[in-house]
Motif scaffolding. Structure first.
Motif, PDB file in Angstrom:
ATOM      1  N   PRO A  91       0.914  -1.035   0.064  1.00 55.45           N
ATOM      2  CA  PRO A  91       0.140   0.131   0.039  1.00 55.45           C
ATOM      3  C   PRO A  91       0.720   1.233  -0.067  1.00 55.45           C
ATOM      4  CG  PRO A  91      -0.952  -1.421   1.489  1.00 55.45           C
ATOM      5  CD  PRO A  91       0.435  -1.943   1.095  1.00 55.45           C
ATOM      6  N   ALA A  92       0.476   2.266  -1.049  1.00 55.99           N
ATOM      7  CA  ALA A  92       1.355   3.384  -1.081  1.00 55.99           C
ATOM      8  C   ALA A  92       0.469   4.857  -0.740  1.00 55.99           C
ATOM      9  CB  ALA A  92       1.674   3.536  -2.431  1.00 55.99           C
ATOM     10  N   PRO A  93       0.852   5.697  -0.198  1.00 56.13           N
ATOM     11  CA  PRO A  93       0.161   6.997   0.124  1.00 56.13           C
ATOM     12  C   PRO A  93      -0.508   7.544  -1.066  1.00 56.13           C
ATOM     13  CG  PRO A  93       2.384   6.980   0.897  1.00 56.13           C
ATOM     14  CD  PRO A  93       2.330   5.898   0.124  1.00 56.13           C
ATOM     15  N   THR A  94      -1.550   7.942  -0.729  1.00 53.96           N
ATOM     16  CA  THR A  94      -2.323   8.801  -1.734  1.00 53.96           C
ATOM     17  C   THR A  94      -2.879  10.194  -1.456  1.00 53.96           C
ATOM     18  OG1 THR A  94      -4.096   8.414  -3.449  1.00 53.96           O
ATOM     19  CG2 THR A  94      -4.486   7.790  -1.117  1.00 53.96           C
ATOM     20  N   ILE A  95      -3.301  11.015  -2.199  1.00 58.25           N
ATOM     21  CA  ILE A  95      -3.464  12.274  -1.892  1.00 58.25           C
ATOM     22  C   ILE A  95      -4.818  12.089  -1.293  1.00 58.25           C
ATOM     23  CG2 ILE A  95      -4.824  12.926  -4.088  1.00 58.25           C
ATOM     24  CD1 ILE A  95      -3.567  15.951  -3.770  1.00 58.25           C
ATOM     25  N   VAL A  96      -5.227  12.978  -0.229  1.00 61.93           N
ATOM     26  CA  VAL A  96      -6.284  12.946   0.656  1.00 61.93           C
ATOM     27  C   VAL A  96      -6.941  14.519   0.336  1.00 61.93           C
ATOM     28  CG1 VAL A  96      -7.778  12.815   2.481  1.00 61.93           C
ATOM     29  CG2 VAL A  96      -5.793  11.480   2.185  1.00 61.93           C
ATOM     30  N   LEU A  97      -8.269  14.606  -0.409  1.00 57.12           N
ATOM     31  CA  LEU A  97      -8.906  15.753  -0.833  1.00 57.12           C
ATOM     32  C   LEU A  97      -9.642  16.233   0.541  1.00 57.12           C
ATOM     33  CD1 LEU A  97     -10.363  15.215  -4.176  1.00 57.12           C
ATOM     34  CD2 LEU A  97      -8.032  15.751  -3.477  1.00 57.12           C
ATOM     35  N   ALA A  98      -9.355  17.396   0.977  1.00 59.76           N
ATOM     36  CA  ALA A  98      -9.990  18.046   2.054  1.00 59.76           C
ATOM     37  C   ALA A  98     -10.353  19.521   1.963  1.00 59.76           C
ATOM     38  CB  ALA A  98      -8.981  17.766   3.150  1.00 59.76           C
ATOM     39  N   SER A  99     -11.016  20.047   2.978  1.00 62.56           N
ATOM     40  CA  SER A  99     -11.160  21.339   3.182  1.00 62.56           C
ATOM     41  C   SER A  99     -11.277  21.502   4.772  1.00 62.56           C
ATOM     42  CB  SER A  99     -12.568  21.901   2.726  1.00 62.56           C
ATOM     43  OG  SER A  99     -12.742  21.970   1.319  1.00 62.56           O
ATOM     44  N   TRP A 100     -10.685  22.757   5.096  1.00 67.36           N
ATOM     45  CA  TRP A 100     -10.219  22.883   6.699  1.00 67.36           C
ATOM     46  C   TRP A 100     -11.313  23.996   7.348  1.00 67.36           C
ATOM     47  CZ3 TRP A 100      -7.546  21.847   2.500  1.00 67.36           C
ATOM     48  CH2 TRP A 100      -6.437  20.762   2.644  1.00 67.36           C
ATOM     49  N   MET A 101     -11.545  23.593   8.705  1.00 67.18           N
ATOM     50  CA  MET A 101     -12.442  24.644   9.638  1.00 67.18           C
ATOM     51  C   MET A 101     -11.241  25.420  10.191  1.00 67.18           C
ATOM     52  SD  MET A 101     -15.462  24.287   8.991  1.00 67.18           S
ATOM     53  CE  MET A 101     -16.389  25.092  10.590  1.00 67.18           C
ATOM     54  N   VAL A 102     -11.540  26.771  10.339  1.00 70.19           N
ATOM     55  CA  VAL A 102     -10.649  27.645  10.578  1.00 70.19           C
ATOM     56  C   VAL A 102     -11.346  28.617  11.564  1.00 70.19           C
ATOM     57  CG1 VAL A 102      -9.228  27.633   8.611  1.00 70.19           C
ATOM     58  CG2 VAL A 102     -10.985  29.538   8.695  1.00 70.19           C
ATOM     59  N   VAL A 103     -10.641  29.371  12.483  1.00 71.01           N
ATOM     60  CA  VAL A 103     -11.144  30.442  13.162  1.00 71.01           C
ATOM     61  C   VAL A 103     -10.707  31.683  12.789  1.00 71.01           C
ATOM     62  CG1 VAL A 103     -11.529  31.269  15.716  1.00 71.01           C
ATOM     63  CG2 VAL A 103     -11.722  29.006  15.227  1.00 71.01           C
ATOM     64  N   ASN A 104     -11.362  32.768  12.721  1.00 75.47           N
ATOM     65  CA  ASN A 104     -11.091  34.111  12.177  1.00 75.47           C
ATOM     66  C   ASN A 104     -10.300  34.557  13.444  1.00 75.47           C
ATOM     67  OD1 ASN A 104     -11.117  36.838  11.276  1.00 75.47           O
ATOM     68  ND2 ASN A 104     -13.277  36.834  10.947  1.00 75.47           N
ATOM     69  N   LYS A 105      -9.157  35.192  13.266  1.00 80.27           N
ATOM     70  CA  LYS A 105      -8.404  35.930  14.267  1.00 80.27           C
ATOM     71  C   LYS A 105      -9.135  36.758  14.908  1.00 80.27           C
ATOM     72  CE  LYS A 105      -3.337  37.483  15.174  1.00 80.27           C
ATOM     73  NZ  LYS A 105      -2.158  37.659  14.740  1.00 80.27           N
ATOM     74  N   SER A 106     -10.047  37.722  14.217  1.00 79.23           N
ATOM     75  CA  SER A 106     -10.690  38.827  14.673  1.00 79.23           C
ATOM     76  C   SER A 106     -12.014  38.389  15.473  1.00 79.23           C
ATOM     77  CB  SER A 106     -11.015  39.665  13.477  1.00 79.23           C
ATOM     78  OG  SER A 106      -9.864  40.076  12.842  1.00 79.23           O
ATOM     79  N   ALA A 107     -12.432  37.116  15.474  1.00 80.91           N
ATOM     80  CA  ALA A 107     -13.472  36.942  16.043  1.00 80.91           C
ATOM     81  C   ALA A 107     -13.557  37.296  17.637  1.00 80.91           C
ATOM     82  CB  ALA A 107     -13.400  35.107  16.259  1.00 80.91           C
ATOM     83  N   LYS A 108     -14.844  37.798  18.090  1.00 77.31           N
ATOM     84  CA  LYS A 108     -14.912  38.598  19.256  1.00 77.31           C
ATOM     85  C   LYS A 108     -14.592  37.484  20.343  1.00 77.31           C
ATOM     86  CE  LYS A 108     -18.559  41.708  17.554  1.00 77.31           C
ATOM     87  NZ  LYS A 108     -19.989  42.162  17.697  1.00 77.31           N
ATOM     88  N   ASN A 109     -14.953  36.384  20.195  1.00 76.62           N
ATOM     89  CA  ASN A 109     -14.377  35.509  21.309  1.00 76.62           C
ATOM     90  C   ASN A 109     -13.989  34.242  20.401  1.00 76.62           C
ATOM     91  OD1 ASN A 109     -14.645  33.452  23.210  1.00 76.62           O
ATOM     92  ND2 ASN A 109     -15.831  34.695  24.653  1.00 76.62           N
ATOM     93  N   VAL A 110     -12.396  34.026  20.509  1.00 77.11           N
ATOM     94  CA  VAL A 110     -11.973  32.892  19.857  1.00 77.11           C
ATOM     95  C   VAL A 110     -12.346  31.696  20.568  1.00 77.11           C
ATOM     96  CG1 VAL A 110      -9.652  32.040  19.580  1.00 77.11           C
ATOM     97  CG2 VAL A 110      -9.984  34.295  19.165  1.00 77.11           C
ATOM     98  N   GLU A 111     -12.539  31.442  21.857  1.00 75.44           N
ATOM     99  CA  GLU A 111     -12.778  30.309  22.484  1.00 75.44           C
ATOM    100  C   GLU A 111     -14.110  29.919  22.112  1.00 75.44           C
ATOM    101  OE1 GLU A 111     -12.152  30.518  26.504  1.00 75.44           O
ATOM    102  OE2 GLU A 111      -9.807  29.945  26.286  1.00 75.44           O
ATOM    103  N   ALA A 112     -15.148  30.802  22.163  1.00 76.74           N
ATOM    104  CA  ALA A 112     -16.461  30.403  21.602  1.00 76.74           C
ATOM    105  C   ALA A 112     -16.603  29.904  20.095  1.00 76.74           C
ATOM    106  CB  ALA A 112     -17.538  31.766  21.807  1.00 76.74           C
TER     107      ALA A 112
END
Length: 451
Positions: free
Chosen positions: A324-345
């Motif tokens: 078995p050989a590695p293959t590409i994994v298509l993905a998208s990513w969830m991110v948090v806006n640095k300017s969010a009023k409450n980053v933890e929320a």
């Protein structure tokens, strides 16, 4: 199928019609089991330590059905915890990245949003995102970093290894085979058995290609973009980038894999997707028993299940040594806006979404489209009992790689790779010369940070 893709962001955006990472999930109504799943992932406690509920917004792209599914997720999230009042803003696929970029510039972007690799790379470079590593491994997290294949974080990390994006549901690219076509040319052994035994080699695969060709059919089809080309290269042991440099032109295994693909086209043993007969798509030809093999993701499950005569299963691509050989994994990513009023929320929404329970909720019951990016949610794939060796999706996710950091950070860089290769695949030519010129242009663009 288009001729090239410059990024997995564009793949996912243009692809809600065919290559969406979560296509069709919203069409399935919420079952009692699904409700219980999400309820189990939340509680009434306030982990943020706030006296009052904090509002946070989140967004992603999709068609009407997909967005409806996420609205249901949002409603359940709000019903099952009091810490954050989540507000979902669904956006159309077309123009998604442009809209998010404009909103960030204007200071009114969502607190949490989904990003494809190019958008992600640009936002990491411009320091517009909140660092997630400490939060992922902190007390609020339901999605610890060690629950993911760390390679899938690559486009969302900076030079110091800090994490700014978390992979959501994904799609490892692998090989589907048509057992009916193989049996029609005298091949009774299943490629899945070969793959399990570690003897699924390129040398053996060539014998199957030749037999299918002798039987007056095309053995396989491929297209010229990273999702379909890179798996052939890495299965052969080749490299595209290494240590921040484009090395494909210097790597003889990479050059050899590209030449082998062109040789199969020239011998009429394979189809080049952009040159398929008018009105014929690769999926339809495969389901109609005109192709023996095709490289694609899990989104084809609904199409293939409807083909009543199709006998199909999956394997990784044939490799140089049969393992078995590695293959590409298509993905998208969830991110948090640095300017969010409450980053933890904002992070609370993110971690619920990419958690095992959250991904099971989104994917449950739909039987295709994508697989969870996080460990422990395998039932979302295996529960459908299709194809027989669906475990291969999970296995390849865990050893796979995703879009290269260089292609994510430099918009248009992929075009410097795929445009000359398109001409080579359609017309032939001096491959070493083509690759040498390509290497120079790509590495110059990487150094400049622009094409």
């Amino acid at each position: 199928m288009t001729q090239q893709r410059e990024s997995i962001s564009r793949i996912a955006s243009a692809a809600l019609s065919r290559r969406s990472l979560l296509r069709g999930t919203a069409a399935v109504g919420l079952s009692g089991a699904a409700a219980a799943v999400l309820a189990a992932c939340s509680n009434d406690n306030n982990p943020l330590g706030d006296a009052e509920t904090v509002e946070a917004t989140w967004s992603l792209w999709g068609d009407t059905a997909l967005l409806k599914r996420h609205e249901e997720f949002n409603d359940k999230l709000n019903a099952d915890q009091k810490a954050v009042r989540a507000r979902f803003i669904g956006l159309p696929t077309d123009g998604y990245a442009k809209k998010i970029t404009a909103e960030i510039t204007a200071g009114n972007a969502p607190d949490v949003f989904l990003a494809g690799d190019t958008l992600l790379g640009q936002l990491v470079a411009s320091k517009q995102l909140a660092e997630l590593g400490p939060l992922l491994d902190g007390p609020l997290s339901k999605s610890k970093t060690d629950a993911f294949n760390r390679s899938l974080f690559a486009p969302g990390t900076d030079a110091e290894g800090k994490i700014f994006g978390v992979p959501a549901a994904c799609n490892p690219m692998l090989m589907w085979f048509n057992q009916g076509v193989l049996e029609s040319v005298g091949v009774t052994e299943s490629p899945a058995d070969r793959y399990a035994a570690g003897t699924w080699s390129l040398e053996y695969f060539q014998t199957l290609v030749d037999k299918v060709h002798a039987g007056k059919k095309r053995a396989f089809v491929f297209s010229n973009w990273n999702g379909e080309l890179y798996p052939w290269i890495t299965a052969a042991g080749g490299k595209i980038f290494d240590g921040g440099r484009f090395v494909a032109h210097e790597d003889q295994k990479t050059v050899g894999a590209i030449k082998w693909l062109r040789d199969q086209l020239a011998a009429e043993k394979a189809w080049y997707a952009s040159a398929l007969p008018q009105g014929q798509g690769a999926d339809a030809m495969f389901a109609g028993d005109q192709l023996a093999f095709t490289v694609t993701g899990r989104w084809v499950v609904p199409v293939y299940r409807q083909a009543k005569t199709l006998k199909t299963d999956v394997v990784g691509l044939p490799s140089a040594d049969g393992k078995p050989a590695p293959t590409i994994v298509l993905a998208s990513w969830m991110v948090v806006n640095k300017s969010a009023k409450n980053v933890e929320a904002a992070f609370r929404i993110l971690t619920e979404y990419v958690s095992r329970e959250g991904q099971e909720f989104i994917l449950q019951g739909e039987g295709g489209a994508a697989i969870p990016s996080i460990n422990g949610a395998d039932q979302a794939v295996l529960g459908a009992n299709y194809p027989a060796h669906a475990q291969t999706f999970i296995d390849l996710r865990d050893i796979g790689y995703t879009s290269t950091t260089e292609e994510a950070r430099v918009p248009g860089l992929s075009s410097l790779i795929f445009k000359p290769l398109d001409k080579y695949f359609t017309e032939g030519g001096d491959l070493p010369g083509i690759m040498a010129e390509m290497g120079q242009k790509v590495n110059d663009a990487v150094k400049r940070g622009s094409v």
